[in-house]
Scaffold this motif. Sequence first.
Motif, PDB file in Angstrom:
ATOM      1  N   LEU A 105       0.854  -1.231  -0.168  1.00  0.00           N
ATOM      2  CA  LEU A 105      -0.100  -0.436   0.280  1.00  0.00           C
ATOM      3  C   LEU A 105       0.853   1.068   0.332  1.00  0.00           C
ATOM      4  CD1 LEU A 105      -2.887  -0.793   2.199  1.00  0.00           C
ATOM      5  CD2 LEU A 105      -2.644  -0.854  -0.466  1.00  0.00           C
ATOM      6  N   PRO A 106       1.868   1.796   0.865  1.00  0.00           N
ATOM      7  CA  PRO A 106       2.618   2.657   0.893  1.00  0.00           C
ATOM      8  C   PRO A 106       3.220   2.772  -0.501  1.00  0.00           C
ATOM      9  CG  PRO A 106       2.878   1.592   2.754  1.00  0.00           C
ATOM     10  CD  PRO A 106       1.864   0.845   1.723  1.00  0.00           C
ATOM     11  N   ARG A 107       3.540   1.894  -1.406  1.00  0.00           N
ATOM     12  CA  ARG A 107       4.400   1.924  -2.573  1.00  0.00           C
ATOM     13  C   ARG A 107       3.020   2.207  -3.770  1.00  0.00           C
ATOM     14  NH1 ARG A 107       5.779  -2.558  -3.785  1.00  0.00           N
ATOM     15  NH2 ARG A 107       5.262  -4.269  -2.677  1.00  0.00           N
ATOM     16  N   LEU A 108       1.465   1.537  -3.344  1.00  0.00           N
ATOM     17  CA  LEU A 108       0.751   2.578  -4.520  1.00  0.00           C
ATOM     18  C   LEU A 108       0.601   3.496  -4.216  1.00  0.00           C
ATOM     19  CD1 LEU A 108      -1.592  -0.851  -4.717  1.00  0.00           C
ATOM     20  CD2 LEU A 108       0.262   0.350  -6.201  1.00  0.00           C
ATOM     21  N   ALA A 109       0.185   4.086  -2.910  1.00  0.00           N
ATOM     22  CA  ALA A 109      -0.331   5.845  -2.559  1.00  0.00           C
ATOM     23  C   ALA A 109       1.092   6.995  -2.881  1.00  0.00           C
ATOM     24  CB  ALA A 109       0.541   6.047  -1.077  1.00  0.00           C
ATOM     25  N   ALA A 110       2.376   5.692  -3.422  1.00  0.00           N
ATOM     26  CA  ALA A 110       3.348   6.723  -4.564  1.00  0.00           C
ATOM     27  C   ALA A 110       2.827   6.588  -5.699  1.00  0.00           C
ATOM     28  CB  ALA A 110       4.885   6.506  -3.449  1.00  0.00           C
ATOM     29  N   GLY A 111       2.648   5.767  -6.022  1.00  0.00           N
ATOM     30  CA  GLY A 111       2.244   5.108  -7.528  1.00  0.00           C
ATOM     31  C   GLY A 111       1.066   6.505  -8.025  1.00  0.00           C
ATOM     32  N   VAL A 112       0.107   6.646  -7.096  1.00  0.00           N
ATOM     33  CA  VAL A 112      -1.061   6.565  -7.029  1.00  0.00           C
ATOM     34  C   VAL A 112      -1.188   8.143  -7.352  1.00  0.00           C
ATOM     35  CG1 VAL A 112      -3.793   6.963  -6.801  1.00  0.00           C
ATOM     36  CG2 VAL A 112      -2.029   4.848  -6.497  1.00  0.00           C
ATOM     37  N   LEU A 334       9.479  17.428  -8.133  1.00  0.00           N
ATOM     38  CA  LEU A 334       9.165  17.846  -7.354  1.00  0.00           C
ATOM     39  C   LEU A 334       7.311  16.594  -7.519  1.00  0.00           C
ATOM     40  CD1 LEU A 334       8.424  19.689  -5.282  1.00  0.00           C
ATOM     41  CD2 LEU A 334       6.539  21.139  -6.240  1.00  0.00           C
ATOM     42  N   ALA A 335       7.134  16.881  -7.796  1.00  0.00           N
ATOM     43  CA  ALA A 335       5.735  15.624  -8.591  1.00  0.00           C
ATOM     44  C   ALA A 335       6.519  14.298  -7.821  1.00  0.00           C
ATOM     45  CB  ALA A 335       4.999  14.818  -9.274  1.00  0.00           C
ATOM     46  N   VAL A 336       7.384  13.495  -7.940  1.00  0.00           N
ATOM     47  CA  VAL A 336       8.469  12.292  -7.225  1.00  0.00           C
ATOM     48  C   VAL A 336       8.313  12.751  -6.523  1.00  0.00           C
ATOM     49  CG1 VAL A 336      10.457  11.514  -7.720  1.00  0.00           C
ATOM     50  CG2 VAL A 336       9.231  12.743 -10.196  1.00  0.00           C
ATOM     51  N   VAL A 337       8.922  13.956  -6.135  1.00  0.00           N
ATOM     52  CA  VAL A 337       8.973  13.967  -4.088  1.00  0.00           C
ATOM     53  C   VAL A 337       7.641  13.740  -3.870  1.00  0.00           C
ATOM     54  CG1 VAL A 337      10.393  15.502  -2.495  1.00  0.00           C
ATOM     55  CG2 VAL A 337      11.545  15.452  -4.312  1.00  0.00           C
ATOM     56  N   VAL A 338       7.260  14.425  -3.557  1.00  0.00           N
ATOM     57  CA  VAL A 338       5.817  14.320  -2.429  1.00  0.00           C
ATOM     58  C   VAL A 338       5.647  12.713  -3.424  1.00  0.00           C
ATOM     59  CG1 VAL A 338       3.559  14.888  -3.710  1.00  0.00           C
ATOM     60  CG2 VAL A 338       4.640  16.885  -3.573  1.00  0.00           C
ATOM     61  N   ALA A 339       5.567  12.202  -4.394  1.00  0.00           N
ATOM     62  CA  ALA A 339       4.494  11.340  -4.500  1.00  0.00           C
ATOM     63  C   ALA A 339       5.510  10.099  -3.539  1.00  0.00           C
ATOM     64  CB  ALA A 339       5.129  10.546  -5.540  1.00  0.00           C
TER      65      ALA A 339
END
Length: 566
Positions: A105-112, A334-339
């Motif tokens: 789920l944490p990895r999916l949170a970043a991916g989504v 920045l989107a990578v950092v946020v994700a």
Amino acid sequence: MATAWRAGWPVPAATGLALGLLALGPGLAPGFVLSYDMVFVPDPAFTAVTFGAVGTVPRHVPSDAFAAALAAVLPDDAAQKLILLAVFVMACTSAASLVPSRRTLPRLAAGVCYAWNPFVAERLLLGQWALLLGYAALPWVVAAAADADARGGGRRLVRALLPAAVGGFAALTVSGVTALTVAAVRGRAAAVRRVAAALAVLSLPWLVPGLLRSGGVPGDGGAVEAFAARADTPFGTLGSLLLLGGVWNGETVPTAYGNAITAGLWLAVVLAALFAYGRWCADGPWKRGLAGAAAVGFAVAALGAVAAPVLRGLIGLWSGFAVFRDGQQFVAPLAVVVAVGLGVAADRAAQARLGMVTAGAVLAPLVLLPSLAWGAAGQLRAVHYPADWKRARDIVHADDAAGAVLLLPWAAYRSPEWNHGRRVLDPLPRYLHRRVIMNDAVTVDGTTVAPEDPRAVRLDALVRSGATLTQALRREGVRYVAVDDPANAGADAARRLAGAETVLEGRDLVLYRIQGAAQVRDERVPPAAVVVAWLITSVAIVWSCLGSRITLGTPLLARNLRRRVD
């Protein structure tokens, strides 16, 4: 003690596919999705224009060649849908690969979060699929750039940069700024050199024709304000950029995006993600470099809005700096950092057994940006080209006489009824396999960027004058004139083309033929230079794949999905 982990890719990839299906919605029906710069056509051809060899600015190189190659093995409209779905699959998978957690789920949170945010929505509506290809692979580029000086690092870096290389100059510039910053922050000169070499080699297909065209690399400093980032939330331009929005074109802001409630909640999510990234993200080889790239990208994104004279001055020094005019595209790191930060925050919540918080992190982007769903609330719909267009193409392609096609009305963008009134860059230059001369000038809020096509520049004053065109176009080597907005421009075109033969008069297109067109050659980039550029790039790509199994998990992901974290 260090612990090895491997982030499995099937679940993030499947999630990305589901997100793509949800986002495209009606665009998945038979036909083509046409929106602003997103132009796909049936039966695309490889022509000199495809490779930027006729002196036009190679903005579409090599993305048009890639689309044509894919359409050669797949149905034309299916090729477009595959490309768009690949953006979501890669974005979700690549961002998930950077989260240092074994939990799904944490990895999916970043991916989504990375696949579903204002940046993706606005660029998709703007039709910049080529830029989004590079964006989708940017997390892989970050990981590869951090290890570029390791054994095999050069090969991994080239493979990670491939989607951006397909996207062309804008995608590769964003990825290049990110990769160079990541390598530089690590303080390894060898890594910086490898990154620079990889970027140079992969840029050759568009860089060579761009530098060798007679007009050089164009850049209009007067258009800085027109393409500068703009506020699309209550938090001003800088706040909108922080929230990964701020596109210059207000018509491509998602429906209902930016209201005080959802913008405020999205701001809370972004700030929490940034805090989590700085506080809890493992201090791996790319963490500080990615943070540095996000800061550099944000500064570039804001430059046109807060320091327009500086950017105008840079463009005056070298026109290549015009790539920074559309600054909002540089918030990609920045989107990578946020994700990744959101994924790390979700992982901490999972450690604390706060399952609802973890699930909420996965769903938050969808809940706060619902208007990306179903073709961006119905704005992206598949359409079919009118029958008049096919008849015109058959006539032009059956004609062995030389000569170009002039496109009227004399403007770059259309809002045709058959495209549900959606604005799109006129598709006819790609639809016809003959040289098409169109006005490629772009006007934004009263500011016009001058045309760049040498033949359009030469004909611009004549076409705008309102004078009779037939004799002058004959001397300029124009064989056909296509009017693809007859309702608004048909009567004026008929008056100005007295003496030309009307060979097709339809509801959606009128086609005139001019007899005796003179032989006029385009300004040509030396074809040998273009061939050598493509050959060098192709050899580099093959070299990067040697000794690797090409699957979704390897080699493109192998280095990124195997990490050791403390």
